[in-house]
Enzyme design. Structure first.
Site, mmCIF file in Angstrom:
data_model
loop_
_atom_site.group_PDB
_atom_site.id
_atom_site.type_symbol
_atom_site.label_atom_id
_atom_site.label_comp_id
_atom_site.label_asym_id
_atom_site.label_seq_id
_atom_site.Cartn_x
_atom_site.Cartn_y
_atom_site.Cartn_z
ATOM 1 N N ALA A 1 32.549 48.527 31.201
ATOM 2 C CA ALA A 1 32.593 49.410 30.033
ATOM 3 C C ALA A 1 32.464 48.646 28.722
ATOM 4 O O ALA A 1 31.848 49.138 27.775
ATOM 5 C CB ALA A 1 33.874 50.233 30.041
ATOM 6 N N ASN B 1 43.271 55.302 27.220
ATOM 7 C CA ASN B 1 43.785 54.471 28.307
ATOM 8 C C ASN B 1 45.291 54.257 28.234
ATOM 9 O O ASN B 1 45.931 53.998 29.242
ATOM 10 C CB ASN B 1 43.062 53.117 28.321
ATOM 11 N N CYS C 1 46.002 45.553 27.554
ATOM 12 C CA CYS C 1 44.545 45.508 27.646
ATOM 13 C C CYS C 1 43.942 44.479 26.711
ATOM 14 O O CYS C 1 42.795 44.094 26.836
ATOM 15 C CB CYS C 1 43.945 46.866 27.288
HETATM 16 C C1 LIG Z 1 39.249 49.338 30.926
HETATM 17 C C2 LIG Z 1 38.683 50.013 29.736
HETATM 18 C C3 LIG Z 1 37.596 49.461 29.034
HETATM 19 C C4 LIG Z 1 36.991 48.129 29.385
HETATM 20 O O1 LIG Z 1 36.344 48.191 30.609
HETATM 21 P P1 LIG Z 1 35.770 46.863 31.317
HETATM 22 O O2 LIG Z 1 34.919 47.395 32.391
HETATM 23 O O3 LIG Z 1 36.967 46.159 31.834
HETATM 24 O O4 LIG Z 1 35.020 46.102 30.313
HETATM 25 C C5 LIG Z 1 37.094 50.156 27.957
HETATM 26 N N1 LIG Z 1 37.617 51.341 27.591
HETATM 27 C C6 LIG Z 1 38.643 51.905 28.245
HETATM 28 C C7 LIG Z 1 39.151 53.232 27.811
HETATM 29 C C8 LIG Z 1 39.208 51.259 29.331
HETATM 30 O O5 LIG Z 1 40.230 51.832 29.964
#
Ligand SMILES: *Cc1c(COP(=O)(O)O)cnc(C)c1O
Length: 383
Positions: free
Chosen positions: A73, A153, A325
């Site tokens: 992401a 998140n 995070c």
């Molecule tokens: C985990 C997360 C990300 C980052 O994702 P990756 O695949 O680890 O880079 C971005 N946005 C949200 C809302 C997330 O929960």
């Protein structure tokens, strides 16, 4: 060593055994490069990628050719925001986003500010929600893009994205959504959700880390941020991660068949956790609106407890506070701060996130452990 109970599914999920079984042959026997069209090794890989693309597209109501596979992401968000900004700079330089976004979105916006973007960071209300009226007020003639999460998140709060995206579409403004926490947990139908870009990541729904995707609606201009062999219709060059893609396809298929049932089961456990804790402890508050929330997430503030002592003492469960995070940070959660919590209450907040392998007994144990720890800390502190 006995492992704690895992209640941190929003940080990452284990790979589902069925996902692992589907991907393993693509590491060994079917190891071909999906771009090698001259022999069976490549064709086999290409065929598997095409199937996975259909599986992921089906989960979110997209067309297969609207998907770009990425490393996760973070990359998808970077590609969407930077690529849309670069492709549309003649139309304006104003971006609207929200202070409670993931750092991947916020830091990309900061980067774009260095390149001449003007960014409005909206503050949500105390429940974590942004209203369509707030968006309307922030619009300007040069507004190019709105970037807003579907579900948060840390708190699980779900934004009224359908209304906001419809409002943007009427004005010809692009919309990106970070749907990393929503994909696999909430039904998503891009045929009806009028966004232009949607980011997601495999490891949040039982595929491995290092594979993700970006939905780019047909005909939406986007400039690649990684140049090379023109893979993914020249939107993201680089040899495809075939085993990862196969895994994410399988994970999408599983999510699609189980989503409704799993949401009900997990929400029941989450509600039991919340009612168990609030019944046995005073001064516990749910952070974020309860009316629009992911089924698996509970962010709780335990007043009158030292936050650091709390997290250190909760050793029978694996949970996180907001900043988990953000790799190297001990600041209070920027999400909870934006919702108006004091530093102190933000520090003493804990995110519980449940998932596919959370059982009733896990929740019972978590409740009694948290109650014991919070009671003990409150007693010590008041002496
Ligand atoms: C985990 C997360 C990300 C980052 O994702 P990756 O695949 O680890 O880079 C971005 N946005 C949200 C809302 C997330 O929960």
């Amino acid at each position: 060593m006995t492992y704690p109970i895992y209640l941190d599914y929003n940080a990452t999920t284990p790979v589902d055994q069925r996902v692992l079984d589907a991907m393993l042959p693509y590491l060994t026997m079917h190891f071909g490069n999906a771009a090698s069209r001259t022999h069976v090794f490549g064709l086999k890989a290409e065929e598997a990628v095409a199937q996975a693309r259909r599986q992921v597209a089906a989960l979110i109501g997209a067309l297969p050719n609207e998907l770009v596979f990425t490393s996760g992401a973070t990359e998808s968000i970077n590609l969407a925001l930077k690529g849309a900004f670069e492709a549309n700079s003649h139309r304006g330089n104003h971006i609207i986003t929200v202070a409670t976004e993931h750092k991947a979105g916020l830091d990309t916006c900061l980067h774009l500010e260095q390149l001449g973007a003007e960014v409005t960071y909206l503050t949500p209300d105390s429940e974590g929600l942004v209203s369509p009226e707030q968006i309307e007020t922030a619009l300007r003639p040069g507004t190019l893009l709105i970037s807003m999460m579907l579900a948060n998140n840390e708190t699980g709060v779900i934004q009224p994205l359908t209304e906001i995206a419809a409002l943007a579409r009427q004005r010809n403004i692009l919309v990106h959504t970070d749907a990393t926490q929503a994909v696999g947990k909430l039904p998503i139908d891009l045929a009806r959700l009028p966004v232009d870009f949607l980011s997601f990541s495999g490891h949040k729904f039982y595929a491995p880390k290092g594979i993700g995707g970006l939905f780019v609606r047909q005909k939406t201009p986007l400039i690649a941020q990684q140049d090379g062999g023109r893979h993914e219709r020249a939107r993201r060059s680089g040899t495809l991660n075939v085993p990862g893609i196969v895994a994410m396809g399988k994970a999408a298929e599983l999510a699609q068949t189980q989503l409704a049932e799993e949401a009900v089961r997990v929400a029941r456990l989450r509600d039991r956790l919340e009612s168990g804790l609030t019944a046995r402890l005073s001064d516990v508050q749910v952070n974020g609106t309860r009316a629009h929330r992911l089924p698996n997430t509970s962010n709780l503030a335990f007043a009158n407890v030292d936050g650091e002592a709390l997290l250190m003492s909760l050793n029978e469960i694996a949970v996180s506070n907001g900043s988990a995070c953000t790799a190297a940070s001990t600041d209070p959660s920027h999400v909870l701060k934006a919702m108006g919590l004091s530093d102190e209450l933000a520090y003493s907040s804990v995110r519980f996130s449940l998932g596919r392998f959370t059982a009733d007994a896990d929740i019972d144990q978590a409740i009694s452990h948290v109650v014991t720890v919070v009671d003990r800390l409150r007693t010590y502190q008041s002496i």
